[in-house]
Design a protein around this motif. Structure first.
Motif, PDB file in Angstrom:
ATOM      1  N   VAL A  13      16.542 -41.665 -35.198  1.00 44.55           N
ATOM      2  CA  VAL A  13      16.754 -41.003 -33.918  1.00 44.55           C
ATOM      3  C   VAL A  13      15.731 -41.536 -32.941  1.00 44.55           C
ATOM      4  O   VAL A  13      14.524 -41.564 -33.230  1.00 44.55           O
ATOM      5  CB  VAL A  13      16.622 -39.470 -34.041  1.00 44.55           C
ATOM      6  N   ALA A  14      16.181 -41.967 -31.777  1.00 44.69           N
ATOM      7  CA  ALA A  14      15.293 -42.495 -30.743  1.00 44.69           C
ATOM      8  C   ALA A  14      15.888 -42.181 -29.375  1.00 44.69           C
ATOM      9  O   ALA A  14      17.010 -41.668 -29.259  1.00 44.69           O
ATOM     10  CB  ALA A  14      15.088 -43.997 -30.918  1.00 44.69           C
ATOM     11  N   GLU A  45      21.127 -40.741 -32.571  1.00 40.50           N
ATOM     12  CA  GLU A  45      21.020 -41.680 -33.689  1.00 40.50           C
ATOM     13  C   GLU A  45      21.413 -43.072 -33.245  1.00 40.50           C
ATOM     14  O   GLU A  45      22.332 -43.256 -32.430  1.00 40.50           O
ATOM     15  CB  GLU A  45      21.925 -41.237 -34.844  1.00 40.50           C
ATOM     16  N   LEU A  46      20.728 -44.044 -33.816  1.00 37.43           N
ATOM     17  CA  LEU A  46      21.060 -45.446 -33.579  1.00 37.43           C
ATOM     18  C   LEU A  46      20.581 -46.258 -34.770  1.00 37.43           C
ATOM     19  O   LEU A  46      19.881 -45.757 -35.659  1.00 37.43           O
ATOM     20  CB  LEU A  46      20.457 -45.941 -32.268  1.00 37.43           C
ATOM     21  N   GLU A  72       8.938 -33.052 -33.791  1.00 40.27           N
ATOM     22  CA  GLU A  72       7.933 -33.091 -32.723  1.00 40.27           C
ATOM     23  C   GLU A  72       7.755 -34.505 -32.198  1.00 40.27           C
ATOM     24  O   GLU A  72       7.623 -34.726 -30.987  1.00 40.27           O
ATOM     25  CB  GLU A  72       6.606 -32.550 -33.237  1.00 40.27           C
ATOM     26  N   ALA A  73       7.764 -35.488 -33.094  1.00 37.88           N
ATOM     27  CA  ALA A  73       7.624 -36.884 -32.670  1.00 37.88           C
ATOM     28  C   ALA A  73       8.842 -37.338 -31.875  1.00 37.88           C
ATOM     29  O   ALA A  73       8.723 -38.049 -30.873  1.00 37.88           O
ATOM     30  CB  ALA A  73       7.425 -37.782 -33.889  1.00 37.88           C
ATOM     31  N   ILE A  74      10.036 -36.911 -32.314  1.00 39.22           N
ATOM     32  CA  ILE A  74      11.265 -37.266 -31.585  1.00 39.22           C
ATOM     33  C   ILE A  74      11.262 -36.615 -30.202  1.00 39.22           C
ATOM     34  O   ILE A  74      11.654 -37.235 -29.201  1.00 39.22           O
ATOM     35  CB  ILE A  74      12.498 -36.846 -32.391  1.00 39.22           C
ATOM     36  N   PRO A 127      10.321 -49.872 -32.973  1.00 34.23           N
ATOM     37  CA  PRO A 127      10.949 -49.945 -34.294  1.00 34.23           C
ATOM     38  C   PRO A 127      10.271 -49.065 -35.338  1.00 34.23           C
ATOM     39  O   PRO A 127      10.781 -48.900 -36.432  1.00 34.23           O
ATOM     40  CB  PRO A 127      10.797 -51.414 -34.664  1.00 34.23           C
ATOM     41  N   LEU A 128       9.074 -48.540 -35.031  1.00 34.59           N
ATOM     42  CA  LEU A 128       8.425 -47.619 -35.959  1.00 34.59           C
ATOM     43  C   LEU A 128       9.012 -46.249 -35.720  1.00 34.59           C
ATOM     44  O   LEU A 128       8.791 -45.623 -34.688  1.00 34.59           O
ATOM     45  CB  LEU A 128       6.904 -47.619 -35.732  1.00 34.59           C
ATOM     46  N   ALA A 129       9.809 -45.791 -36.676  1.00 40.16           N
ATOM     47  CA  ALA A 129      10.605 -44.585 -36.481  1.00 40.16           C
ATOM     48  C   ALA A 129       9.748 -43.340 -36.388  1.00 40.16           C
ATOM     49  O   ALA A 129       8.733 -43.207 -37.087  1.00 40.16           O
ATOM     50  CB  ALA A 129      11.613 -44.437 -37.620  1.00 40.16           C
TER      51      ALA A 129
END
Length: 642
Positions: free
Chosen positions: A442-443, A555-556, A509-511, A502-504
């Motif tokens: 997820v980004a 999502e990707l 909380e991070a998303i 690229p570091l997921a």
């Protein structure tokens, strides 16, 4: 180099090769004696630590020193009559043994007859001689004492750095064998305790006192390399040394209580700098004790011999040379192992620095009497540890730099330099076969575009166009980087950026943070365009175009895409399409001010992850190209910056 790389991949190989190389490089330190000074300096520190663990000064020994005032009063050399008076005062108190560290080969009138009478009268008095002075000449003892075999030599062994670390029990001038004054006095005292020297069971040529075997010091023992080991030498430990003393005047004038002399070992000597009987000791670094007088060192030797005989302590034992080599080799190997640990240079340096203290710490413990009094060459052990560890670390770092350069030549084509650094730091987790591992995550995706760019740019000359566009791209891309995003690609005047790749981002909380960073990035772009770029463009006669931003979270799939000769890092999936559609969305809005300069549209998925202080306007459900369902769209309002 191929062999080096293969060796690096095999840690035991690189460790063993570097350990062997260090031994070869360090050989001159041993062969030419260059390591001796290091070892002796550290030995002095260890000896100071050993002495600090000792108890109070030995009260069995009393020192009497002729100070400058005594010399001014009685003259120098000290007249025989004054010495005879002092002897009578001392002997009246019934001491166990008396030593006179003053040469009396020739009469020193007045009072020579009185001195001869006193020396004849008391059989517990010992004098000194020198087997060889600085010119190689013998200095004899008092004739009356020589006849009675009550003379010991006062010669001392001095190391190349001027420090008196070694003591002598026996020596020879090539014709006769002599014993040291300290040994003769100690043996006289110990006879009353029924202790006599014997031959050691370990070696018939070694002397044993009580339960202590005194092995003679060899030329390469401990930290010494090629030391002159003639005579029967041992290491002086300078422990429990009596430092205070009575002056000669105090003794002659009867000011010393007899109870302090009774049954004691009394030693008379010079305690005046003008006499030049001072010696540098291992404690030379102490400001209050830069040197000691000769009779004090003889007293130390007596104390040490008594402890050997009566307590089984007092000996400092250098380990056998082959054990020294094993000890040093173990630390060289350990250094190479630590240097090969896969950690950062700073971490390995810290770990190595802490571990380098261990040889010294072990040596500091083993030299204590309770641990056997062993002297291990810790300076060379530490040096070999550091050389081996540093060597392995240096070789591995050099090869790693080559690997890093090769990887960055690939990675820098895929991502920004900042992300490339993160990729390198987590290379084991996210790289596979030289490519970024594909993953679903997820980004947040951000698209920007300039309004009416195509029609406006048609009439511009190429140079002006590219300068204008590069100025815009530079400013916008910088905002992406400043807010933790990655510029995925440039498409004409459009920018695609990703937050959370690229570091997921693994946690909600991070998303959420990625979504907030994307929105704050868009607001910063609006501010830069409105306050900096457009005013500059107007002044330069360039069109002050407005921009649009679309942001969506979902999502990707991330990964490397392309040919081996041309690889790109990218993200694909519906999330990318939605963000692009939001940016291109044609919708009539009454906008003015900064919001007219930069329109920012976000999806509901992005909006729900924002903080409450971000102001948005709901634009109802709007159809997007390629989407079957209506999408709730929000416009980010001015005043939402943090």
């Amino acid at each position: 180099m191929k062999l080096a790389r293969k060796c690096q991949e095999s840690r035991p190989c690189s460790v063993l090769i570097m350990t062997a190389a260090v031994w070869v490089l360090a050989a001159p330190l041993f062969l030419f004696g260059w390591s001796q000074n290091l070892e002796l300096i550290l030995y002095d520190r260890l000896l100071k630590l050993r002495a600090a663990q000792a108890g109070e000064a030995d009260d069995r020994i009393v020192l009497i020193g002729a100070v400058e005032k005594d010399i001014n009063r009685f003259n120098w050399p000290l007249p025989d009559g004054v010495l005879a008076q002092a002897i009578e005062r001392i002997e009246a108190a019934e001491p166990a043994v008396v030593g006179i560290d003053l040469y009396r080969e020739q009469p020193r009138p007045p009072g020579h007859e009185e001195l001869v009478a006193a020396l004849t009268k008391y059989p517990n008095i010992y004098g000194v001689k020198r087997v060889a002075d600085a010119k190689g000449q013998l200095v004899g003892g008092a004739p009356i004492l020589e006849k009675a075999h009550r003379v010991g030599f006062a010669d001392m062994t001095i190391d190349d750095d001027g420090v008196a670390r070694r003591g002598l029990l026996f020596m020879s001038d090539g014709k006769t064998h002599s014993a040291a004054l300290a040994l003769k006095m100690a043996m006289h005292y110990l006879r009353a305790h029924k202790i006599r020297p014997t031959k050691s069971e370990q070696n018939s040529h070694w002397m044993k006192l009580g339960e202590t075997t005194i092995a003679p010091l060899q030329s390469n023992d401990g930290g010494y390399l090629g030391m002159d080991s003639r005579g029967y030498q041992y290491l002086v430990d300078y422990q429990d040394t009596p430092k205070g003393f009575f002056t000669l005047s105090a003794v002659v004038d009867g000011e010393v209580p007899p109870s302090l002399l009774k049954d004691r070992i009394v030693l008379i000597g010079a305690a005046a700098d003008s006499v030049k009987d001072q010696f540098i000791t291992p404690f030379r670094f102490d400001a209050d004790e830069p040197y000691r007088y000769g009779f004090m060192i003889h007293a130390q030797a007596i104390n040490q011999l008594l402890r050997m005989a009566q307590e089984g302590t007092g000996i400092v034992r250098p380990v056998h040379q082959w054990r020294e080599w094993v000890w040093i080799g173990v630390w060289a190997l350990l250094g190479a192992l630590i240097g090969g640990v896969k950690r950062s240079v700073a971490q390995v340096a810290l770990l190595g620095g802490l571990a380098a203290l261990i040889p010294v710490s072990v040596s500091a413990v083993l030299i204590l009497p309770g641990a056997g009094g062993y002297w291990l060459p810790s300076a060379m052990a530490t040096l070999m540890f550091l050389l081996a560890g540093g060597g392995v670390l240096g070789v591995n770092s050099a090869l790693e730099r080559q690997q890093r350069a090769a990887l960055f030549s690939l990675v820098n084509r895929l991502v920004s330099p900042q992300v490339a650094e993160e990729v390198w730091s987590q290379r084991d987790a996210i790289l596979e076969g030289g490519r970024l591992q594909p993953r679903k995550q997820v980004a947040t995706v951000l698209f920007t575009d300039l309004e009416s760019f195509t029609s406006t740019s048609e009439d511009m000359d190429p140079s002006t166009l590219m300068d204008w566009l590069n100025q815009y791209m530079q400013a916008m891309a910088q905002q992406v980087l400043d807010h933790g995003g990655v510029v995925d690609k440039y498409i004409g005047d459009a920018i695609m950026a990703v937050f959370g790749a690229p570091l997921a981002s693994e946690t909600e909380e991070a998303i959420n943070s990625d979504a907030r960073n994307a929105v704050q990035c868009a607001l910063a772009m609006r501010r830069v365009l409105s306050e900096q770029l457009q005013p500059q463009w107007r002044e330069s006669g360039l069109p002050p175009l407005n921009m649009r931003v679309g942001i969506h979270t979902g999502e990707l799939v991330t990964g490397s895409l392309g040919h081996s000769q041309r690889m790109d890092y990218t993200v694909i999936g519906d999330t990318v399409n939605v963000a692009s559609r939001l940016e291109h969305l044609k919708i009539d809005l009454a906008l003015d001010g900064p919001e007219r300069v930069c329109r920012i549209l976000i999806s509901e998925e992005t909006k729900r992850r924002l903080a409450e202080d971000v102001r948005v306007q709901t634009l109802d459900e709007i159809p997007l190209k390629g989407k079957r369902h209506l999408l709730t769209v929000y416009r980010v309002l001015e005043g939402s910056e943090r």
